[in-house]
Motif scaffolding. Structure first.
Motif, PDB file in Angstrom:
ATOM      1  N   CYS A   1      28.640  86.857  65.503  1.00 44.18           N
ATOM      2  CA  CYS A   1      30.031  87.219  65.225  1.00 44.18           C
ATOM      3  C   CYS A   1      30.503  88.176  66.315  1.00 44.18           C
ATOM      4  O   CYS A   1      30.034  89.318  66.395  1.00 44.18           O
TER       5      CYS A   1
ATOM      6  N   ASP B   1      36.480  90.942  66.557  1.00 46.92           N
ATOM      7  CA  ASP B   1      37.737  90.354  66.091  1.00 46.92           C
ATOM      8  C   ASP B   1      37.577  88.939  65.543  1.00 46.92           C
ATOM      9  O   ASP B   1      38.584  88.273  65.249  1.00 46.92           O
ATOM     10  N   GLN B   2      36.353  88.452  65.379  1.00 49.12           N
ATOM     11  CA  GLN B   2      36.152  87.151  64.755  1.00 49.12           C
ATOM     12  C   GLN B   2      36.003  87.328  63.244  1.00 49.12           C
ATOM     13  O   GLN B   2      35.142  88.079  62.796  1.00 49.12           O
ATOM     14  N   LYS B   3      36.836  86.627  62.484  1.00 50.64           N
ATOM     15  CA  LYS B   3      36.852  86.809  61.037  1.00 50.64           C
ATOM     16  C   LYS B   3      36.633  85.513  60.251  1.00 50.64           C
ATOM     17  O   LYS B   3      36.292  85.561  59.071  1.00 50.64           O
ATOM     18  N   THR B   4      36.839  84.355  60.880  1.00 51.60           N
ATOM     19  CA  THR B   4      36.696  83.089  60.174  1.00 51.60           C
ATOM     20  C   THR B   4      35.426  82.379  60.633  1.00 51.60           C
ATOM     21  O   THR B   4      34.887  82.659  61.705  1.00 51.60           O
TER      22      THR B   4
ATOM     23  N   GLN C   1      26.763  91.095  64.189  1.00 50.40           N
ATOM     24  CA  GLN C   1      28.068  91.507  64.691  1.00 50.40           C
ATOM     25  C   GLN C   1      27.892  92.205  66.038  1.00 50.40           C
ATOM     26  O   GLN C   1      27.356  93.314  66.115  1.00 50.40           O
TER      27      GLN C   1
ATOM     28  N   SER D   1      34.672  93.934  63.152  1.00 55.01           N
ATOM     29  CA  SER D   1      35.469  93.798  61.935  1.00 55.01           C
ATOM     30  C   SER D   1      34.556  93.826  60.712  1.00 55.01           C
ATOM     31  O   SER D   1      33.359  93.511  60.788  1.00 55.01           O
TER      32      SER D   1
ATOM     33  N   TYR E   1      32.851  92.357  57.685  1.00 52.37           N
ATOM     34  CA  TYR E   1      32.534  90.974  57.351  1.00 52.37           C
ATOM     35  C   TYR E   1      32.997  90.648  55.940  1.00 52.37           C
ATOM     36  O   TYR E   1      32.727  91.378  54.987  1.00 52.37           O
ATOM     37  N   ASN E   2      33.690  89.528  55.809  1.00 52.71           N
ATOM     38  CA  ASN E   2      34.164  89.054  54.512  1.00 52.71           C
ATOM     39  C   ASN E   2      33.302  87.876  54.084  1.00 52.71           C
ATOM     40  O   ASN E   2      33.335  86.807  54.713  1.00 52.71           O
TER      41      ASN E   2
ATOM     42  N   SER F   1      34.540  84.331  54.022  1.00 54.91           N
ATOM     43  CA  SER F   1      34.883  83.607  55.249  1.00 54.91           C
ATOM     44  C   SER F   1      33.978  82.402  55.474  1.00 54.91           C
ATOM     45  O   SER F   1      34.338  81.484  56.221  1.00 54.91           O
TER      46      SER F   1
END
Length: 374
Positions: A91, A94-97, A190, A196, A198-199, A202
């Motif tokens: 990851c 700024d990568q979230k998806t 990350q 960011s 982590y969600n 996602s």
């Protein structure tokens, strides 16, 4: 309903302690019990009642059969694996998806350092050990290389996002997701400063039950450390080792005390996560319970017509349940003579005491008072 049940028991040692395995669709319960102080020759079912009160209400048939022993060994080999595929996903900042993360074709030196800590890069063509579903026939459909290691008697194949085939025209990177999206445990690394948050939502996957998020950070003492966090799907029970407070490990290569300490923690967490997910209440546990139910039913149906011995020596019980109580067979394994007196009674009891033996660096596990896992 509990469904099919197979119980094995034997006595051992001069003090005649009892070793019991209870097999149901929920998994295996293993209990080591001390000898009965009140009975010099206890019945099979008095021992089982202490092991699990549910068993005393099951219509279990006592038998002894060598063919059943071999079928149980085959069942155990299918039930307990020492081979674990684990997803490893890069990851970038700024990568979230998942599309963003799967789009990474290469990584930084920090990413490479992390991969070298996990395992060894191997060539897939002609690979003869655990492959984790990857192509080893030389067609390179899953890439030319992968990451593999052996740890604590287990084999682990890592599905690394930057080693799986990358297609510049495929936004979803189906080939990567086909493997990583079907892993039970996913490690997200990350990279970069100020990553960011982590969600877990996602990643759109029914199979991923546990996410372990790792990132580097440099402290005021100018020492680089790995920070780790963990999240699990609902239904996955708590599993160790527990995260330290703060959850930081000094970065170091394999072979150094710092690197080996973090590696042992992370790989242990991965294996125990697999075990916890398979024995919890999530979708994976439901699927595995259905597989166990079918395997146990097949075994019970194959032996239920056999003659029952009058005085078995060291038993296994197996059977099938259509309601709240179970019925089954109990087969002896080895040890001194135990009095067998099969009976059946109806009960509204439907408890499940299912324990999973997990990897533990200290190798210590216990149950309360008279019980302990072996």
């Amino acid at each position: 309903a509990i469904g099919p049940m197979i119980v094995s028991m034997k006595t051992e040692g001069q003090d005649q302690q009892f070793r019991v395995i209870v097999r149901t669709k929920y998994g295996n319960q293993k209990v080591l019990m001390p000898p009965h102080a009140s009975e010099s020759n206890p019945s099979v079912f008095s021992v089982l009642q202490e092991c699990n009160p549910l068993l005393s209400n099951a219509g279990l048939q006592v038998l002894q059969d060598e063919a059943l022993k071999q079928r149980l060994l085959t069942y155990e080999q299918k039930e307990f694996t020492k081979r674990y595929p684990v997803g490893v996903l890069l990851c970038q900042p700024d990568q979230k998806t998942e599309e963003d993360m799967f789009s990474n074709a290469t990584g930084s030196k920090n990413w490479q350092d992390f991969l070298e800590l996990l395992g060894d890069q191997i060539e897939l063509n002609g690979w003869t050990k655990f492959a984790g579903g990857l192509d080893v026939k030389g067609t390179d459909t899953t890439g030319k290389h992968s990451l593999y290691t052996q740890f604590s008697g287990n084999e682990m194949m890592f599905h690394v996002s930057t080693l799986l085939p990358h297609s510049p025209t495929d936004k979803q990177q189906i080939e990567k997701k086909r493997h990583i999206g079907n892993d039970v445990v996913l490690i997200i690394f990350q990279d970069g400063e100020n990553p960011s948050v982590y969600n877990p939502g996602s990643m759109r996957s029914e199979m991923i039950h546990i996410a372990l998020v790792v990132r580097e950070e440099k402290g005021s003492d100018d020492i680089t450390r790995y920070r780790i966090s963990s999240c699990s799907k609902a239904g996955v029970p708590t599993f160790g080792p527990a995260l330290p407070s703060p959850p930081l490990f000094v970065k170091g290569p394999r072979g150094t005390p710092e690197g080996d300490a973090f590696r042992e923690f992370l790989l242990t967490k991965c294996i125990n996560g697999h075990l916890a997910a398979s024995r919890g209440l999530g979708s994976l546990a439901t699927r595995l319970a259905a597989v166990r139910h079918a395997l146990l039913t097949d075994i019970v149906d194959s032996v239920k017509e056999l003659p029952v011995p009058n005085t078995p020596t060291s038993p296994t019980i197996c059977g099938s349940s259509g309601g709240m109580a179970s019925s089954g067979l109990f087969m002896t394994m080895a040890g001194s003579t135990i009095r067998g007196s099969a009976h059946h009674s109806n009960s509204n009891s439907n408890s499940n005491n299912n324990s999973a033996e997990m990897v533990n660096p200290q190798r210590r596990m216990s149950l309360a008072e008279r019980w302990k896992i072996w």
